[in-house]
Design an enzyme around this catalytic site. Structure first.
Site, PDB file in Angstrom:
ATOM      1  N   ASP A 130      -6.185  -7.361   4.216  1.00  0.00           N
ATOM      2  CA  ASP A 130      -7.335  -6.845   3.462  1.00  0.00           C
ATOM      3  C   ASP A 130      -8.165  -8.009   2.942  1.00  0.00           C
ATOM      4  OD1 ASP A 130      -8.928  -4.852   2.194  1.00  0.00           O
ATOM      5  OD2 ASP A 130      -7.920  -5.301   0.299  1.00  0.00           O
ATOM      6  N   ASP A 158      -2.212 -18.591   1.731  1.00  0.00           N
ATOM      7  CA  ASP A 158      -3.154 -19.366   0.913  1.00  0.00           C
ATOM      8  C   ASP A 158      -3.829 -20.448   1.759  1.00  0.00           C
ATOM      9  OD1 ASP A 158      -0.695 -20.632   1.102  1.00  0.00           O
ATOM     10  OD2 ASP A 158      -0.601 -21.273  -1.000  1.00  0.00           O
ATOM     11  N   LYS A 190       3.792 -15.348   3.339  1.00  0.00           N
ATOM     12  CA  LYS A 190       4.128 -16.232   2.203  1.00  0.00           C
ATOM     13  C   LYS A 190       5.638 -16.393   2.202  1.00  0.00           C
ATOM     14  CE  LYS A 190       2.319 -17.756  -1.164  1.00  0.00           C
ATOM     15  NZ  LYS A 190       1.932 -19.177  -1.472  1.00  0.00           N
ATOM     16  N   TYR A 204       0.812  -1.220   0.000  1.00  0.00           N
ATOM     17  CA  TYR A 204       0.000   0.000   0.000  1.00  0.00           C
ATOM     18  C   TYR A 204       0.848   1.274   0.000  1.00  0.00           C
ATOM     19  CZ  TYR A 204      -4.466  -2.337   0.808  1.00  0.00           C
ATOM     20  OH  TYR A 204      -5.597  -3.093   0.674  1.00  0.00           O
ATOM     21  N   ASP A 243     -12.064  -9.540   4.570  1.00  0.00           N
ATOM     22  CA  ASP A 243     -13.320  -9.666   3.803  1.00  0.00           C
ATOM     23  C   ASP A 243     -13.796 -11.114   3.870  1.00  0.00           C
ATOM     24  OD1 ASP A 243     -13.309  -6.959   2.956  1.00  0.00           O
ATOM     25  OD2 ASP A 243     -14.093  -7.521   0.985  1.00  0.00           O
TER      26      ASP A 243
END
Ligand code: NAD
Ligand code: IPM
Ligand code: MN
Length: 345
Positions: free
Chosen positions: A241, A217, A184, A138, A245
């Site tokens: 983020d 993942d 990751k 970001y 959701d």
């Protein structure tokens, strides 16, 4: 008197903010409000999404309560990035120095039927996502776009990882004492660094908290398959983020997830959902996430945990009696807000 800067924003923002203010005026009548245009509304009024004066007022206030910003997804594609509503939000987060974003997602007892998951999987879910908010892709430099290529940079330094990690460990101590750090590290150096620094903070300062590490993942899959395995999920900006959701679907809707963005100064409180332009102005938006964000404001900025808990119980009661459309019910914003008010009186 404690001062709250209110930024209703765009789309459903003004509708959910107006509900939350009705609740706040009842339970915390001493708070004072200053309202400013922000996002597309800010561009209309001041020529920019977040005017410098508005940011300054926010910095000087005791808390900021925000609705949502933005137009239809893709609608500002041809506008310079700094003139897009989302850039105003990023400037606000940066200007307030709010690096720790708390996004709780829990399935209330007796409301398992609102979840799309099987009741036995949904029952008892209580996850707190601690999303790092001021680093990663970001804000990372360099970043650029041309006709030939586009790129961003994901980078974190020691301090950025450590200060976010401390929030997660502190929060875990007040909950089930478990932190799962998500990265990751199998692919990215920045993630390997993140994992190493989180582990260091743990070993030196929070050895009593259980710490595990998972790949993003796999975490996305397990969050749906077995959400009860998680207590606090600590993760970087972009993964946070996505995962928040995803986590909003556990209790049943994006319209249920509040957030608190905290740092060393003024806190920012906002629902995790966007401006929902598809339902704006129809009187059907679920205001629960914003009311619950206001409750987080009472808890974290104004240190009124009992009042916050009262608001949370009232929202729960309204979810029982008057579920909104996004939850498969028929209540509009007005009916839902009235049900919360009724539960509070
Ligand atoms: P969105 O979160 O606005 O909406 C996604 C879907 O969920 C829509 O169908 C919407 O109607 C529904 N929804 C969202 N909140 C709801 C609520 N409280 N009650 C009932 N239904 C609800 O995401 P989007 O459509 O991808 O984005 C719309 C705009 O919002 C974009 O401009 C995006 O950049 C912006 N956005 C802003 C914020 C923010 O201000 N914090 C967050 C996310 C997206
Ligand atoms: C959120 C939103 C924002 C984000 C956008 C609107 C900048 O999606 O608060 O989750 O990506 O952080
Ligand atoms: Mn988001």
């Amino acid at each position: 008197m404690p001062k709250v800067v209110v930024l209703p924003g765009d789309g459903v923002g003004p509708e959910v903010i107006s509900s939350a203010l009705e609740i706040l005026k009842l339970v915390a009548p001493d708070l004072e409000y200053q309202e400013f245009a922000f996002g597309l509304a800010g561009i209309e009024k001041y020529g920019v999404p977040l005017a410098d004066d508005v940011l300054e007022a926010a910095q000087k206030s005791d808390a900021v309560l925000m609705g949502s910003v933005g137009g239809l997804p893709g609608s500002t594609e041809n506008v310079p990035r700094e003139m897009r509503p989302e850039s105003g939000l990023l400037k606000l987060r940066k200007g307030l120095g709010v690096y720790a974003n708390l996004r709780p997602s829990s399935v209330y007892e007796g409301l398992e039927h609102l979840s799309p998951l099987k009741p036995e999987i949904a029952k008892g879910v209580d996850v707190l996502i601690l999303r790092e908010l001021l680093g990663g892709a970001y804000f990372g430099e360099p970043r650029s776009i041309s006709s030939e290529e586009g790129y961003n940079t994901i980078r974190y330094n020691v301090n950025e990882v450590a200060r976010a990690a401390r929030w997660a460990f502190e929060a875990a101590r007040t909950r089930k004492n478990r932190v799962c750090s998500v990265d990751k590290a199998n692919v990215m150096e920045v993630s390997e660094f993140w994992r190493r620094e989180v582990q260091k903070v743990h070993d030196l300062e929070f050895p009593d908290v259980e710490l595990t590490h998972e790949y993003a993942d796999s975490c996305a899959m397990l969050l749906v398959k077995d959400p009860k395995r998680y207590d606090v999920i600590l993760t970087e900006n972009l993964f946070g983020d996505f995962l928040s959701d995803l986590a909003s679907v556990l209790p049943g809707s994006l319209g249920l997830l509040p957030s608190a963005s905290l740092g060393d100064g003024t806190g920012l409180y906002e629902p995790i959902h966007g401006s929902a332009p598809d339902i704006a102005g129809m009187g059907v938006v679920n205001p629960a996430a914003t009311i619950l964000s206001a409750a987080m404001m009472l808890r974290y900025s104004f240190k009124r945990p009992e009042v916050a808990a009262r608001v949370e119980s009232a929202v729960k009661a309204a979810l029982f009696s008057n579920p909104t459309r996004d939850l498969g019910g028929s209540a509009g914003t007005r009916e839902f807000t009235d049900a919360v008010l009724k539960a509070l009186i």
